[in-house]
Structures are given as structure tokens and as C-alpha cells.
Design an enzyme around this catalytic site. Structure first.
Site, PDB file in Angstrom:
ATOM      1  N   HIS A 201       3.473   9.440  -4.024  1.00 58.86           N
ATOM      2  CA  HIS A 201       3.905   8.053  -3.757  1.00 58.86           C
ATOM      3  C   HIS A 201       5.326   8.042  -3.224  1.00 58.86           C
ATOM      4  O   HIS A 201       6.248   7.687  -3.961  1.00 58.86           O
ATOM      5  CB  HIS A 201       3.820   7.231  -5.044  1.00 58.86           C
ATOM      6  CG  HIS A 201       3.807   5.762  -4.838  1.00 58.86           C
ATOM      7  ND1 HIS A 201       4.935   4.997  -4.759  1.00 58.86           N
ATOM      8  CD2 HIS A 201       2.780   4.898  -4.674  1.00 58.86           C
ATOM      9  CE1 HIS A 201       4.617   3.726  -4.600  1.00 58.86           C
ATOM     10  NE2 HIS A 201       3.317   3.646  -4.544  1.00 58.86           N
ATOM     11  N   PHE A 202       5.651   8.370  -2.146  1.00 61.62           N
ATOM     12  CA  PHE A 202       4.904   8.862  -1.005  1.00 61.62           C
ATOM     13  C   PHE A 202       5.518  10.183  -0.592  1.00 61.62           C
ATOM     14  O   PHE A 202       6.718  10.354  -0.759  1.00 61.62           O
ATOM     15  CB  PHE A 202       4.952   7.860   0.135  1.00 61.62           C
ATOM     16  CG  PHE A 202       4.315   6.529  -0.212  1.00 61.62           C
ATOM     17  CD1 PHE A 202       2.935   6.370  -0.144  1.00 61.62           C
ATOM     18  CD2 PHE A 202       5.085   5.450  -0.640  1.00 61.62           C
ATOM     19  CE1 PHE A 202       2.343   5.146  -0.445  1.00 61.62           C
ATOM     20  CE2 PHE A 202       4.494   4.228  -0.949  1.00 61.62           C
ATOM     21  CZ  PHE A 202       3.129   4.079  -0.859  1.00 61.62           C
TER      22      PHE A 202
END
Length: 174
Positions: A80-81
């Protein structure tokens, strides 16, 4: 469930008068900060789901201010991410809820159960939270009903800027 709200100290004062009697007074101080070890005695959460590093201000039955140091080593960041790590909003809300849990678990009238989410209202995200940030969360108790339901107002900031705010509802389950 442990309650860590009061620290009792004994102060013995002796007068220099010949017929004086030793007086013992007990000063009761309200605990206003909690270390990570004390938090773990109060909350059931553990790594990787404990999101409060310390409590820096606590007013019994009213509010708590907690700190979460956000680091790149946290397990959610690789996904994420990958190219732009952001703390997921649901984890920011969970961190605020854990700070609120400190207030709720310290209330003697609600001892002996587990608080879980009953609802989340009016949550807004205002700023991204990234590795290296220090998330400072203030959670204030709005009300408790029947010693089983509670509502709190949460606010999370980074460097004095609002990152997230919202209302959190809790239910006590046995």
C-alpha cells in the site's frame, strides 16, 4: 482488565516539636501518560495490529492523546503502495480507536469486557500519512450509555495538520 489511573504515594512528615505526632498523608496523583508496556496491559492488540506507541496526555473518563510513529518497516507498506507508501485510512481510524480504547478500559464502570466498533461516522481524510510521520491522535469521549455503548470524537494530526477526523462508536462485548 487492569486499571492504571491512580498512583498512590505516602508522604510522611515529622514535626520538630517535642510532642508532635507523625502525620501520614496519602497523595493521589492521576496518571496522565502511558508507556508502550502499560498500553499492552490495557489493550488486547499486538503486533502487527497495535497502532499506539504511547499516551502523552490522559484525562480519566474524558480524553486521551496518543502517538503512533509511522515507519517504513510496517507490514502494510509493501502493498500500500509499492512505489508510494501511504498508511491506509482504515488503519488511521483503527489507531484513533485504540487511543479511545485507553479511555474506555480505564472507566471502572465498564470493566471486564472487550470494546469493538459499533459504527464509524463522519470520517474524513485530510492529509496523507507516510513513513517518517508522527501521528498524534486526540480522542474525546462524547457519551456512554448503559455502560455498554460509547461514542467518541477522534482527530489525527501530523505536524499540526489535520490528517483524519470522525466519530467512533463502541460496544462492550463479554
Amino acid at each position: 482488565m487492569s486499571i492504571l489511573t491512580e498512583v498512590n504515594t505516602i508522604d510522611t512528615t515529622t514535626s520538630t516539636k517535642p510532642q508532635a505526632i507523625n502525620e501520614t498523608t496519602i497523595n493521589s496523583e492521576i496518571k496522565t501518560t502511558f508507556t508502550s508496556e502499560e498500553i499492552q496491559k490495557l489493550l488486547p492488540h499486538r503486533y502487527p495490529f497495535l497502532f499506539v506507541d504511547k499516551i502523552i496526555d490522559y484525562i480519566p473518563g474524558k480524553k486521551a492523546v496518543g502517538v503512533k510513529n509511522v515507519t517504513i518497516n510496517e507490514p502494510h507498506f509493501p502493498g500500500h503502495f509499492p512505489e508510494r507508501p501511504l498508511m491506509p485510512g482504515v488503519l488511521i481510524v483503527e489507531a484513533m480507536a485504540q487511543v479511545g480504547g485507553i479511555v474506555l478500559t480505564q472507566m471502572s464502570s465498564v470493566e471486564g469486557g472487550l470494546f469493538v466498533f459499533a459504527g464509524i461516522d463522519k470520517v474524513r481524510f485530510r492529509r496523507q500519512v507516510v513513513p517518517g510521520d508522527q501521528l498524534v491522535m486526540t480522542v474525546e469521549l462524547l457519551w456512554v450509555k448503559q455502560r455498554r455503548f460509547g461514542k467518541m470524537q477522534g482527530r489525527a494530526e501530523v505536524d499540526g495538520q489535520l490528517a483524519c477526523e470522525g466519530e467512533l462508536m463502541f460496544s462492550l462485548v463479554n
